[in-house]
Design an enzyme around this catalytic site. Structure first.
Site, PDB file in Angstrom:
ATOM      1  N   HIS A 183       4.423  -1.971   5.349  1.00 30.13           N
ATOM      2  CA  HIS A 183       3.222  -1.628   5.442  1.00 30.13           C
ATOM      3  C   HIS A 183       2.370  -3.267   4.518  1.00 30.13           C
ATOM      4  CE1 HIS A 183      -1.360  -1.530   4.003  1.00 30.13           C
ATOM      5  NE2 HIS A 183      -1.838  -1.679   5.938  1.00 30.13           N
ATOM      6  N   ASN A 184       2.452  -1.972   3.289  1.00 25.91           N
ATOM      7  CA  ASN A 184       1.729  -3.329   2.464  1.00 25.91           C
ATOM      8  C   ASN A 184       2.989  -4.526   1.872  1.00 25.91           C
ATOM      9  OD1 ASN A 184       0.574  -0.856   1.514  1.00 25.91           O
ATOM     10  ND2 ASN A 184       0.610  -1.056  -0.740  1.00 25.91           N
ATOM     11  N   LYS A 186       4.296   3.443   4.492  1.00 18.39           N
ATOM     12  CA  LYS A 186       2.947   2.764   4.174  1.00 18.39           C
ATOM     13  C   LYS A 186       3.701   1.542   2.915  1.00 18.39           C
ATOM     14  CE  LYS A 186      -0.615   1.779   2.316  1.00 18.39           C
ATOM     15  NZ  LYS A 186      -0.767   1.248   0.574  1.00 18.39           N
ATOM     16  N   GLU A 224       1.496  -6.787   4.712  1.00 20.02           N
ATOM     17  CA  GLU A 224      -0.206  -7.065   3.494  1.00 20.02           C
ATOM     18  C   GLU A 224       0.003  -8.101   2.675  1.00 20.02           C
ATOM     19  OE1 GLU A 224      -2.322  -3.749   1.760  1.00 20.02           O
ATOM     20  OE2 GLU A 224      -2.428  -4.762  -0.402  1.00 20.02           O
ATOM     21  N   SER A 283      -4.043   4.316   3.609  1.00 15.30           N
ATOM     22  CA  SER A 283      -4.689   3.142   3.540  1.00 15.30           C
ATOM     23  C   SER A 283      -5.827   2.490   3.417  1.00 15.30           C
ATOM     24  CB  SER A 283      -3.534   1.758   4.349  1.00 15.30           C
ATOM     25  OG  SER A 283      -3.873   0.566   4.224  1.00 15.30           O
TER      26      SER A 283
HETATM   27  C1  6PG Z   1      -3.946  -0.508   1.172  1.00 12.29           C
HETATM   28  C2  6PG Z   1      -3.466  -0.964  -0.035  1.00 12.29           C
HETATM   29  C3  6PG Z   1      -3.606   0.096  -1.423  1.00 12.29           C
HETATM   30  C4  6PG Z   1      -3.683  -1.350  -2.671  1.00 12.29           C
HETATM   31  C5  6PG Z   1      -2.054  -1.729  -2.843  1.00 12.29           C
HETATM   32  C6  6PG Z   1      -2.757  -2.892  -3.761  1.00 12.29           C
HETATM   33  O1  6PG Z   1      -3.006   0.301   1.958  1.00 12.29           O
HETATM   34  O2  6PG Z   1      -4.860   0.153   0.795  1.00 12.29           O
HETATM   35  O3  6PG Z   1      -2.496  -1.477   0.007  1.00 12.29           O
HETATM   36  O4  6PG Z   1      -2.750   0.102  -1.265  1.00 12.29           O
HETATM   37  O5  6PG Z   1      -4.823  -1.936  -2.715  1.00 12.29           O
HETATM   38  O6  6PG Z   1      -1.597  -0.377  -4.189  1.00 12.29           O
HETATM   39  O7  6PG Z   1      -1.587  -3.709  -4.021  1.00 12.29           O
HETATM   40  P1  6PG Z   1      -1.036  -4.447  -5.291  1.00 12.29           P
HETATM   41  O8  6PG Z   1      -1.561  -4.372  -6.541  1.00 12.29           O
HETATM   42  O9  6PG Z   1       0.191  -4.614  -5.001  1.00 12.29           O
HETATM   43  O10 6PG Z   1      -2.223  -5.777  -4.215  1.00 12.29           O
END
Ligand code: 6PG
Length: 479
Positions: A187-188, A184, A191, A130
């Site tokens: 994590h997303n 991960k 996010e 990430s």
């Molecule tokens: C990270 C982000 C990265 C990316 C995602 C965004 O941790 O660096 O999460 O993995 O920005 O793919 O995902 P979306 O396109 O689903 O918003």
């Protein structure tokens, strides 16, 4: 020339940045890309770091260039392309060589790939990274899943290239097979929750209080100096401050209100459901992205209903902003409690033994959700070792105070007609979690009525059925 410490396949933005990061930390890195010219460009632009690169024309050359057992990072588009590269590597590699998928893979694919390589002598690592492009180049947060022996082979390189929090590397071993990619994914999911709650609070300032982008930027700037200090709040301030050169207006006011998604947030919501863990704030954030994408329908419905958003009448602007700050913080506590609860349950289900405290600690720097708040979570897990974060003393103290702000903000958003799905779900989660008596007794009665599913009686052992047919007859005769 000495052999490379590691290989990287894929010289797209993420792959090339990671390779440059590896080279910068003094390791030799062997690289291969399907399109040769792209790889040569990366090395040509690498300046003095080019000396640490070994450009390979074929996968055979790549193998020969790396010190055995050979770790090879694949950083290409997730999905089928990864399977294709693994199929190409499999007959070439040997004796504990390690194929590392560093893309945003679904952990179920990682488990499948891990199993498929089980008897081949090779090993597999599913590695979550990430921090976006910047992170890959200057220090990401790295979550590794696979055999512990494979982790030890790559530990030195990965801890060197990772972000550091007060000198501590933000890279760690999460557990076997799919553990790294699962972490991960969560994590997303978190996010998504963070971003959605920030955007809901922004919406209340923009529509409810009629504040301009620059004014809202200032509020986020102030919050970033306090307990909400985080990368996402920081970039929100920056984003809100940018003026579009063409329109001479805040860029954010010109950007269409439709958010994309690549799928990791959705996977987090699906896995929470699969594991029967309540992750309603995260799910609401995924749903909100779906709703955002329905722009044409929303425009039509707006015209059809003509229910205007009401301005929020507040006695004190400053006091309301304090409430918004409290609501965002309380919402964050609930959403993170959900994300960590999903990981704790998955850890048991898949026998991963996920190190929850370590996960919080490697998210303190490098990753997209990095924040001061993760420092609090790290400390809480160090004390408790696990359990719902809503029961950690530090968060209990905060929630006892801040739930009132969350409640007030959700109530105001409802009465003004501005949707706040993630904040509302965070509040419902908190309220549901702390109710010793809910309303599912009625659901059990209904289930037993139409499906004879049985129910428990308070203070008694065993399964019971209700005298529903009699009740039904009586109800019918009364009508
Ligand atoms: C990270 C982000 C990265 C990316 C995602 C965004 O941790 O660096 O999460 O993995 O920005 O793919 O995902 P979306 O396109 O689903 O918003």
């Amino acid at each position: 020339m000495s052999q490379a410490e590691i290989g990287v396949i894929g010289m797209g933005v993420m792959g090339s940045n990671l390779a440059l990061n590896i080279a910068e930390k003094g390791f030799k890195v062997a690289v291969w890309n399907r399109n040769d010219a792209v790889m040569r460009d990366v090395i040509r632009n690498a300046g003095p770091l080019a000396a640490n690169f070994t450009a390979c024309n074929t996968l055979e050359e790549l193998k020969a260039a790396i010190r055995p057992p050979r770790p090879i990072i694949i950083l290409i588009k997730a999905g089928d392309p990864v399977d294709q590269v693994i199929a190409q590597l499999r007959p070439l590699l040997e004796g504990h060589d390690i194929i590392i998928d560093a893309g945003n893979a679904n952990f179920r694919d990682t488990m499948r790939r891990f199993d498929a390589l089980k008897d081949s002598g090779l090993t597999f690592i599913g590695m979550g990274i990430s921090g976006g492009e910047e992170g890959a180049r200057h220090g990401p947060s790295i979550m590794v899943g696979g055999k512990e022996s494979s982790w030890h082979r790559v530990e030195k390189v990965l801890t060197s290239i990772s972000a550091k929090y007060k000198g501590q590397p933000c890279a760690a071993y999460m557990g076997p097979n799919g553990a790294g990619h699962f972490v991960k994914t969560i994590h997303n999911g978190i996010e998504y929750g963070d971003m959605q709650m920030i955007s809901e609070v922004y919406g209340l300032m923009r529509d409810g209080l009629g504040m301009k982008a620059a004014e809202i930027a200032q509020v986020f700037g102030t919050w970033n100096k306090g307990r909400l200090n985080s990368y996402l709040v920081e970039i929100t301030q920056t984003v809100l401050s940018v003026i579009d050169a063409k329109a001479k207006k805040p860029l954010v006011d010109i950007i269409v209100d439709k958010a994309g998604q690549k799928g990791t947030g959705k996977w987090a919501a699906i896995e929470a459901q699969n594991l029967a863990v309540n992750a309603s704030a995260i799910e609401a954030a995924v749903d909100a992205r779906i709703m955002s994408s329905m722009k044409d329908e929303r425009v039509k419905a707006d015209k059809a209903y003509k229910i205007p958003k009401k301005k929020i009448a507040v006695k004190s602007h400053a006091a309301f902003l304090r409430q918004l700050e409290g609501a965002l913080y309380a919402g964050k506590i609930a959403a993170y409690a959900q994300g960590f609860a999903v990981m704790e349950t998955a850890s048991k289900e898949f026998e991963w033994n996920l190190p929850l405290g370590t996960i919080a600690s490697i998210w303190r720097e490098g990753c997209i959700i990095r924040s001061q708040f993760l420092g609090e979570i790290t400390k809480a897990f160090k004390k408790s070792g696990g359990g719902n974060l809503l029961m950690a003393p530090v968060f209990m103290t905060m929630m006892k105070k801040d739930h009132a702000s969350l409640r007030a903000v959700v109530a105001l958003s409802a009465s003004s007609g501005a949707p706040a799905p993630a904040l509302s779900n965070a509040l419902s989660y908190f309220d549901g979690y702390r109710q010793s008596r809910g309303t599912a007794n009625l659901i059990q009665a209904q289930r037993d009525f139409f499906g004879a599913h049985g129910f428990e009686r308070s203070g008694e052992q065993g399964a019971f059925h209700g005298p529903w047919s009699k009740a039904k007859l009586k109800a019918q005769s009364l009508s």
